[in-house]
Design a protein around this motif. Structure first.
Motif, PDB file in Angstrom:
ATOM      1  N   MET A  94       0.804  -1.181  -0.033  1.00 32.93           N
ATOM      2  CA  MET A  94       0.001   0.013   0.073  1.00 32.93           C
ATOM      3  C   MET A  94       0.771   1.261   0.153  1.00 32.93           C
ATOM      4  N   ILE A  95       1.677   1.244   0.732  1.00 33.17           N
ATOM      5  CA  ILE A  95       2.777   2.339   0.919  1.00 33.17           C
ATOM      6  C   ILE A  95       3.435   2.677  -0.396  1.00 33.17           C
ATOM      7  N   GLN A  96       3.825   1.481  -1.005  1.00 33.32           N
ATOM      8  CA  GLN A  96       4.555   1.550  -2.266  1.00 33.32           C
ATOM      9  C   GLN A  96       3.725   2.035  -3.341  1.00 33.32           C
ATOM     10  N   ARG A  97       2.521   1.781  -3.676  1.00 35.18           N
ATOM     11  CA  ARG A  97       1.435   2.676  -4.283  1.00 35.18           C
ATOM     12  C   ARG A  97       1.160   3.955  -4.169  1.00 35.18           C
ATOM     13  N   ILE A  98       1.102   4.251  -2.857  1.00 35.23           N
ATOM     14  CA  ILE A  98       0.897   5.836  -2.190  1.00 35.23           C
ATOM     15  C   ILE A  98       2.122   6.504  -3.040  1.00 35.23           C
ATOM     16  N   PHE A  99       3.365   6.030  -2.685  1.00 31.53           N
ATOM     17  CA  PHE A  99       4.554   6.874  -3.196  1.00 31.53           C
ATOM     18  C   PHE A  99       4.804   6.928  -4.650  1.00 31.53           C
ATOM     19  N   LYS A 100       4.304   5.933  -5.539  1.00 28.78           N
ATOM     20  CA  LYS A 100       4.050   5.775  -6.809  1.00 28.78           C
ATOM     21  C   LYS A 100       3.525   6.682  -7.406  1.00 28.78           C
ATOM     22  N   GLU A 101       2.000   6.640  -7.017  1.00 27.65           N
ATOM     23  CA  GLU A 101       1.084   7.525  -7.724  1.00 27.65           C
ATOM     24  C   GLU A 101       1.208   8.864  -7.059  1.00 27.65           C
ATOM     25  N   LYS A 126      15.056  15.908   2.372  1.00 26.37           N
ATOM     26  CA  LYS A 126      13.440  15.653   2.472  1.00 26.37           C
ATOM     27  C   LYS A 126      13.078  14.766   1.334  1.00 26.37           C
ATOM     28  N   ASN A 127      13.751  14.674   0.402  1.00 26.13           N
ATOM     29  CA  ASN A 127      13.311  13.593  -0.946  1.00 26.13           C
ATOM     30  C   ASN A 127      13.849  12.506  -0.746  1.00 26.13           C
ATOM     31  N   GLU A 128      14.532  12.216   0.228  1.00 23.74           N
ATOM     32  CA  GLU A 128      14.872  10.814   0.533  1.00 23.74           C
ATOM     33  C   GLU A 128      14.140  10.031   1.621  1.00 23.74           C
ATOM     34  N   PHE A 129      13.549   8.718   1.014  1.00 23.02           N
ATOM     35  CA  PHE A 129      12.647   8.098   2.077  1.00 23.02           C
ATOM     36  C   PHE A 129      13.053   6.816   2.402  1.00 23.02           C
ATOM     37  N   LYS A 130      13.466   6.816   3.918  1.00 27.77           N
ATOM     38  CA  LYS A 130      14.114   5.409   4.549  1.00 27.77           C
ATOM     39  C   LYS A 130      13.016   4.859   5.221  1.00 27.77           C
ATOM     40  N   GLY A 176      -0.624   6.837  10.940  1.00 31.96           N
ATOM     41  CA  GLY A 176      -0.853   8.047  11.374  1.00 31.96           C
ATOM     42  C   GLY A 176      -1.150   8.856  10.028  1.00 31.96           C
ATOM     43  N   PHE A 177      -2.365   8.994   9.609  1.00 30.30           N
ATOM     44  CA  PHE A 177      -2.647   9.744   8.285  1.00 30.30           C
ATOM     45  C   PHE A 177      -2.202  11.148   8.118  1.00 30.30           C
ATOM     46  N   ASP A 178      -2.108  11.989   9.071  1.00 30.55           N
ATOM     47  CA  ASP A 178      -1.771  13.446   9.100  1.00 30.55           C
ATOM     48  C   ASP A 178      -0.225  13.366   9.096  1.00 30.55           C
ATOM     49  N   ARG A 179       0.408  12.641   9.755  1.00 30.96           N
ATOM     50  CA  ARG A 179       1.864  12.190   9.990  1.00 30.96           C
ATOM     51  C   ARG A 179       2.417  11.852   8.337  1.00 30.96           C
ATOM     52  N   LEU A 180       1.866  11.100   7.741  1.00 32.63           N
ATOM     53  CA  LEU A 180       2.241  10.301   6.530  1.00 32.63           C
ATOM     54  C   LEU A 180       2.115  11.579   5.517  1.00 32.63           C
ATOM     55  N   ILE A 181       0.986  12.383   5.536  1.00 34.11           N
ATOM     56  CA  ILE A 181       0.576  13.374   4.482  1.00 34.11           C
ATOM     57  C   ILE A 181       1.850  14.309   4.776  1.00 34.11           C
ATOM     58  N   LEU A 238       5.009  14.247   5.896  1.00 39.76           N
ATOM     59  CA  LEU A 238       6.083  13.543   5.162  1.00 39.76           C
ATOM     60  C   LEU A 238       5.965  13.720   3.649  1.00 39.76           C
ATOM     61  N   LEU A 239       4.815  13.417   3.091  1.00 40.09           N
ATOM     62  CA  LEU A 239       4.850  13.230   1.561  1.00 40.09           C
ATOM     63  C   LEU A 239       4.872  14.596   1.072  1.00 40.09           C
ATOM     64  N   ALA A 240       4.122  15.473   1.852  1.00 39.67           N
ATOM     65  CA  ALA A 240       4.398  17.013   1.434  1.00 39.67           C
ATOM     66  C   ALA A 240       5.545  17.708   1.769  1.00 39.67           C
ATOM     67  N   GLY A 241       6.476  17.202   2.320  1.00 44.51           N
ATOM     68  CA  GLY A 241       7.759  17.695   2.741  1.00 44.51           C
ATOM     69  C   GLY A 241       7.488  18.855   3.701  1.00 44.51           C
ATOM     70  N   GLU A 242       6.602  18.557   4.424  1.00 45.94           N
ATOM     71  CA  GLU A 242       6.418  19.745   5.544  1.00 45.94           C
ATOM     72  C   GLU A 242       6.901  19.429   6.959  1.00 45.94           C
ATOM     73  N   ASP A 243       7.238  20.322   7.791  1.00 40.44           N
ATOM     74  CA  ASP A 243       7.827  20.218   9.170  1.00 40.44           C
ATOM     75  C   ASP A 243       6.876  19.973  10.225  1.00 40.44           C
ATOM     76  N   ASN A 244       5.710  20.430   9.975  1.00 41.73           N
ATOM     77  CA  ASN A 244       4.445  20.768  11.022  1.00 41.73           C
ATOM     78  C   ASN A 244       3.317  20.060  10.271  1.00 41.73           C
ATOM     79  N   ILE A 245       2.775  19.201  11.228  1.00 42.73           N
ATOM     80  CA  ILE A 245       1.614  18.290  11.049  1.00 42.73           C
ATOM     81  C   ILE A 245       0.307  19.463  10.833  1.00 42.73           C
ATOM     82  N   ARG A 246       0.384  20.618  11.232  1.00 40.14           N
ATOM     83  CA  ARG A 246      -0.816  21.604  11.282  1.00 40.14           C
ATOM     84  C   ARG A 246      -0.746  22.164   9.710  1.00 40.14           C
TER      85      ARG A 246
END
Length: 592
Positions: free
Chosen positions: A259-266, A426-430, A539-544, A546-554
């Motif tokens: 599922m994570i693999q698909r999210i990052f690809k799409e 931020k563009n490296e995902f481990k 954690g949906f908010d936290r995942l978003i 990181l995907l958005a490259g933000e430092d703050n969940i708000r």
């Protein structure tokens, strides 16, 4: 103000391109900027898809031109016009090759001067942004984040549905429970003196759905925890909540990795390799001082306790003698980036995690520089340097204390040092799975063992016999997924046996009566054939974030709360009306 009177939008502002040249279009949106050059008025018109330049000239009616001249920032307008190739093109916006010459304009609504600029680099305080959040959300970056959030939710729903998960809602008004964070309580008017709790997670209900034979469940669901907040925490947050029957840990990990693999690809068009690496909890703590380690960089912890246990530096030797440890990190190659003043600020930083101080050694071309060097023989110093794999140009940082303090201090320090050195990409995902968590952790305030995750987590089979007398060494069938130093999800195989669940409650200090009072409906359900089951919550908010490259969940939540769990826009929480309190039979005592 004017109405649409049948005028229909044909395109979004940000969608027009060269292939639209010659077309008659109707656009609607907000005035981002106006430039009046006398016989020409240029307007940047903005909507959720982008900006388009609109031109008003003498070919338009005198009345319409006067309207254009009076436009202000954030006026809402509709225009009708023809698309032309732009003479002075703007490569900075997608619509920069075209412009629309308007032949009709409707002012749908005027705007006062906004209290904040509608642009991404406004540098306004966060409190002011949250007070006028409806304006803040007009910014392209904020709209982009919410579009991203929507897209990820759709990907998740589609993927899980394809894999036979059913989306099932669970109640928000539930029963208060004694484990975990503090509940948000909701008084019941019709059941005087009784309270509901808002769910910290749908944990018990999703397990009951497995008892019900639903087989695979998911929900993108709001959860609530009354806890102290940080940049990546909110009192109300969103989870991707999943549960599966007749599975083991590997089954759950496999389907969630894909599922994570698909999210990052799409979403980002990034190919994520699976399977993700796994690391036992104990190894993660020893190497990184954290159960959510950022593995994009090194600076791993090294234990030098054996070397310094008999040294003359009493801070080190007495710590080891009292059962603590001395550990350090090697900031390899960056010694010249840290002055004594910088190191002092790092010392203040680790003190916030309970450390009493921070010892350091610099390795230079002339040998070692350190205020503690005088306490060590050349042989001892060389042993320390060997253990730390130190070379010229390295900075060694040490903390001596109880293991918990050492891990907290150094685990956070390595992240802080990496941040100050600006070596994080931020563009490296481990990704990493952390496994084999302890089932219990000791709560010094309550003077008892509590569940590290929750009381429904299954112990490792061979450790069940330790539940009564060896709690410290009971391992859990639990697993967390970590991304770049953030826990983005966690789950476990659940207890599905009534007797084991009773043993778990007993180990947590509940009498049989207390266990039935709090969780009797779950224990009763276990009497009627419960399948082996397990799950995970992301954690949906936290995942978003990181995907958005933000430092703050708000930044990725439409209407978030501040650090003190309040909303500057609505002024929530607020004082309740006296009549409402009377109906609930609640009297407030605000005396100290």
């Amino acid at each position: 103000m004017e109405n649409l009177n049948g005028l229909k939008r044909t395109h979004y502002c940000g969608d027009l391109r060269e292939n639209n040249i010659g077309e008659e279009v109707v656009l609607m949106g907000w005035v981002q900027k106006k430039r009046n050059l006398g016989g020409l008025v240029f307007v940047d018109l903005r909507d959720i898809r982008g900006i388009c330049q609109i031109v008003f000239d003498n070919d338009i009616s005198e009345e319409a031109f006067e309207k254009a001249e009076k436009l202000g920032s954030e006026y809402v307008i509709a225009i009708k016009g023809k698309v032309f190739e732009r003479q002075s093109k703007n490569p900075n916006i997608p619509t920069g090759d075209i412009e629309v010459f308007a032949n009709e304009i409707k002012i749908l609504n005027k705007s006062q001067t906004p209290p904040i600029y509608i642009k991404d680099d406004d540098e306004v305080s966060e409190n002011l942004r949250l007070k006028y959040r409806y304006l803040d959300l007009r910014k392209p970056s904020m709209q982009k984040n919410l579009i991203l959030r929507h897209k990820v939710a759709n990907i998740v729903r589609n993927y899980l549905s394809e894999n036979n998960f059913l989306e099932i809602e669970t109640p928000f008004l539930t029963k208060p429970t004694p484990e975990g964070a503090r509940d948000y309580l909701v008084p019941s008017r019709v059941n005087e003196g009784k309270f509901y709790a808002l769910p910290q997670s749908p944990q018990i209900f999703k397990q009951l759905l497995m008892v019900s034979g639903m087989d695979r469940y998911f929900q993108i669901v709001k959860c609530f925890r009354d806890e102290d907040l940080r940049a990546d925490r909110q009192p109300e947050f969103t989870q991707i909540d999943c549960e599966m029957s007749f599975v083991e840990m590997d089954d759950i990990i496999d389907i969630m990795e894909k599922m994570i693999q698909r999210i990052f690809k799409e979403v980002l068009n990034i190919d994520i390799s699976v399977p993700f690496p796994r690391m036992p909890y104990k190894e993660a703590m020893e190497r990184y001082g954290s159960d959510k380690p950022d593995i994009r960089f090194g600076f791993e912890l090294k234990n030098i306790s054996d070397i310094v246990k008999d040294c003359e530096f009493k801070v080190f030797s007495s710590t080891v003698e009292n059962g603590g440890s001395v550990r350090g990190i090697n900031v390899k190659g960056y010694a010249d980036k840290f002055t004594r003043k910088n190191i002092t600020s790092l010392e203040e930083y680790v003190k916030t995690y309970g450390a009493k101080g921070l010892a350091w050694i610099k390795v230079t071309n002339e040998g070692v520089t350190s205020p503690i060097a005088k306490f060590f023989s050349e042989e001892k110093m060389n042993q320390i340097l060997d253990k730390m794999e130190a070379k010229e140009g390295d900075l060694l940082l040490f903390v001596a204390d109880k293991d918990k303090v050492v891990f907290d201090s150094l685990g956070n320090l390595r992240n802080e040092v990496a941040k100050r050195l600006e070596i994080l990409d931020k563009n490296e995902f481990k990704f990493l799975w952390v496994t084999e968590f302890p089932l219990f952790e000791y709560d010094e305030e309550e003077n008892r063992y509590v569940a590290m995750h929750h009381p429904f987590t299954s112990p490792v089979d061979e450790d069940i016999e330790k539940l009564e007398n060896d709690k410290e060494n009971v391992r859990a069938k639990a697993y967390d997924i970590v991304l770049n130093g953030f826990e983005i999800g966690g789950g476990s195989i659940r207890i599905h046996n009534e007797e084991v669940q009773k043993k778990m409650f007993k180990a947590l200090g509940f009498s049989e009566e207390e266990a039935y009072d709090k969780f009797g409906f779950l224990l009763d359900a276990f009497k009627y054939g419960t399948p082996p089951h397990g799950g995970i919550a992301f954690g949906f908010d936290r995942l978003i974030m990181l995907l958005a490259g933000e430092d703050n969940i708000r930044q990725v939540i439409a209407f978030p709360k501040t650090q003190n769990a309040s909303c500057p826009m609505t002024n929530a929480p607020a004082i309740a009306d006296e009549k409402q309190l009377e109906e609930l039979n609640i009297k407030l005592d605000l005396s100290e």
